[in-house]
Scaffold this active site. Sequence first.
Site, PDB file in Angstrom:
ATOM      1  N   ASP A  13       0.821  -1.217   0.000  1.00  0.00           N
ATOM      2  CA  ASP A  13       0.000   0.000   0.000  1.00  0.00           C
ATOM      3  C   ASP A  13       0.851   1.261   0.000  1.00  0.00           C
ATOM      4  O   ASP A  13       0.417   2.310   0.479  1.00  0.00           O
ATOM      5  CB  ASP A  13      -0.956   0.019   1.211  1.00  0.00           C
ATOM      6  CG  ASP A  13      -1.783  -1.239   1.320  1.00  0.00           C
ATOM      7  OD1 ASP A  13      -2.407  -1.605   0.318  1.00  0.00           O
ATOM      8  OD2 ASP A  13      -1.790  -1.859   2.404  1.00  0.00           O
ATOM      9  N   LYS A  16       2.504   2.027  -5.100  1.00  0.00           N
ATOM     10  CA  LYS A  16       3.221   1.482  -6.266  1.00  0.00           C
ATOM     11  C   LYS A  16       2.461   1.744  -7.558  1.00  0.00           C
ATOM     12  O   LYS A  16       3.070   1.960  -8.609  1.00  0.00           O
ATOM     13  CB  LYS A  16       3.436  -0.026  -6.093  1.00  0.00           C
ATOM     14  CG  LYS A  16       4.334  -0.392  -4.928  1.00  0.00           C
ATOM     15  CD  LYS A  16       4.562  -1.884  -4.847  1.00  0.00           C
ATOM     16  CE  LYS A  16       3.311  -2.660  -4.522  1.00  0.00           C
ATOM     17  NZ  LYS A  16       2.715  -2.327  -3.217  1.00  0.00           N
ATOM     18  N   GLY A  40      -4.254  -4.475  -4.576  1.00  0.00           N
ATOM     19  CA  GLY A  40      -5.032  -3.376  -5.123  1.00  0.00           C
ATOM     20  C   GLY A  40      -4.153  -2.189  -5.449  1.00  0.00           C
ATOM     21  O   GLY A  40      -3.406  -1.712  -4.598  1.00  0.00           O
ATOM     22  N   HIS A  41      -4.200  -1.728  -6.698  1.00  0.00           N
ATOM     23  CA  HIS A  41      -3.474  -0.544  -7.116  1.00  0.00           C
ATOM     24  C   HIS A  41      -4.484   0.518  -7.529  1.00  0.00           C
ATOM     25  O   HIS A  41      -5.302   0.280  -8.410  1.00  0.00           O
ATOM     26  CB  HIS A  41      -2.555  -0.849  -8.306  1.00  0.00           C
ATOM     27  CG  HIS A  41      -1.380  -1.707  -7.949  1.00  0.00           C
ATOM     28  ND1 HIS A  41      -0.493  -2.186  -8.891  1.00  0.00           N
ATOM     29  CD2 HIS A  41      -0.941  -2.168  -6.761  1.00  0.00           C
ATOM     30  CE1 HIS A  41       0.435  -2.909  -8.289  1.00  0.00           C
ATOM     31  NE2 HIS A  41       0.174  -2.907  -7.000  1.00  0.00           N
ATOM     32  N   GLN A 223       2.133  -6.412  -3.652  1.00  0.00           N
ATOM     33  CA  GLN A 223       2.448  -6.495  -2.227  1.00  0.00           C
ATOM     34  C   GLN A 223       3.793  -5.791  -1.950  1.00  0.00           C
ATOM     35  O   GLN A 223       4.030  -4.727  -2.494  1.00  0.00           O
ATOM     36  CB  GLN A 223       2.436  -7.955  -1.734  1.00  0.00           C
ATOM     37  CG  GLN A 223       1.048  -8.558  -1.637  1.00  0.00           C
ATOM     38  CD  GLN A 223       0.594  -9.170  -2.928  1.00  0.00           C
ATOM     39  OE1 GLN A 223       1.331  -9.818  -3.654  1.00  0.00           O
ATOM     40  NE2 GLN A 223      -0.655  -8.990  -3.255  1.00  0.00           N
TER      41      GLN A 223
END
Length: 426
Positions: A13, A16, A40-41, A223
């Site tokens: 988180d 990225k 999640g991005h 991650q």
Amino acid sequence: MPASVLVGAQWGDEGKGKVTDLIAGGFDVVCRYSGGANAGHTVVVGSKKLALHQIPSGIMYKDAISVIGNGCIVDPEVVIQEINTLESEGVSCENLRISGNAHLVMPYHKDLDGAHEQKLGKNLIGTTKRGVGPTYMDKMNRIGLRVQDLLDDNTFNQKLEAALAYINPILTDVYGLKPYDQKTLSVQYLNYAQTLKPYIIESSLYLNRVLDDGKSILFEGAQATMLDIDHGTYPFVTSSNCTAGGAVTGSGVGPTKINRIIGVAKAYLTRVGSGPFPTELTDEMGEKLRQQGAEFGVTTGRARRCGWYDAPIVKHSVRVNGLTDLAITKLDVLSCMDEIKVCVAYNCDGERYDSVPEFQSRFLHAKPIYETLPGWNCDITGIRRFEDLPKQAQAYIDFLEKLAGVRISIITVGPEREQTINRYWN
């Protein structure tokens, strides 16, 4: 630059997705090399705020090819949903490619993930329940199904039959869940194949040909370092190698083709799920960081645990990834602080550690040793040059750079693509 790797330097988180979006325009291909729909991005472009879980963030660039590598696991339903969402927002997925060697997430993987977490009780890992761990387990147990199996009905059904012969008794006898019917699953997944078939490639061959043609690749990690199955805070980790070395095994491109590795770290620290967190703030300051930074999981919506920047963790990331650059994100979130603390070392039962302790039992008892720096108490979201930052903010970045031993090349001061200070990246 032939190939570069972008990797999370903390517990995930870190932003990225934004950094990938920032630099992807300089690459011909963006390849995701590990993880699944648990990552999640968030990408913000103009008025659009899109949450991507499987498709690489580079999809936002129409001239870049986006590859889901063999080290990833693929949930067909999620991929198809993202394709439809992106297309509806005017973002073409024509340049998406999916490795035929990536493994498939099946519905029973999600069942097993949730049931196992429930069995663990207070010792739960804190997974996203997206079936990631069980899918990687089946991969290593050699009963997994791969994306390429969707291209041949007989192969898919033979492998599915073998997998269910192993999985169904576990579902029923261990967890008291319903077994899966082979025919029902086969129809469901072979239907997905009709949509996914145009995107499936032999990714190692494709990626190496890209490099042989003099083009460039950005490997996008999911991650982060402290969630790596080998180098993270085991067992509170993900199920794959999300460090820079995973880019090699997760893509089929040799290490000699990679010449730059950028780590992404927040100007403070967050974590989702269980596990040690020496600088965690459970008071009003922690809540202030959470609200100012909108620290809620992209995939789960869970409130993230928040704390001060932890230099030993970033040092660990520098070492195990071989970082050449750092990107510091969300510097603007600290603008409301009178004072800012930085963990420079740990006290572990009276012994000082300047890096992450080698044994889990010591890290569990690590107490942060802080240095306090002055805040800047002003809005920096409109600043685009390092020299224009308040002196206190410059000093903070210089301090983090000295502690890491790696140059800080990118600084973000807001969620928009243009809210970025580029110091050294080119």
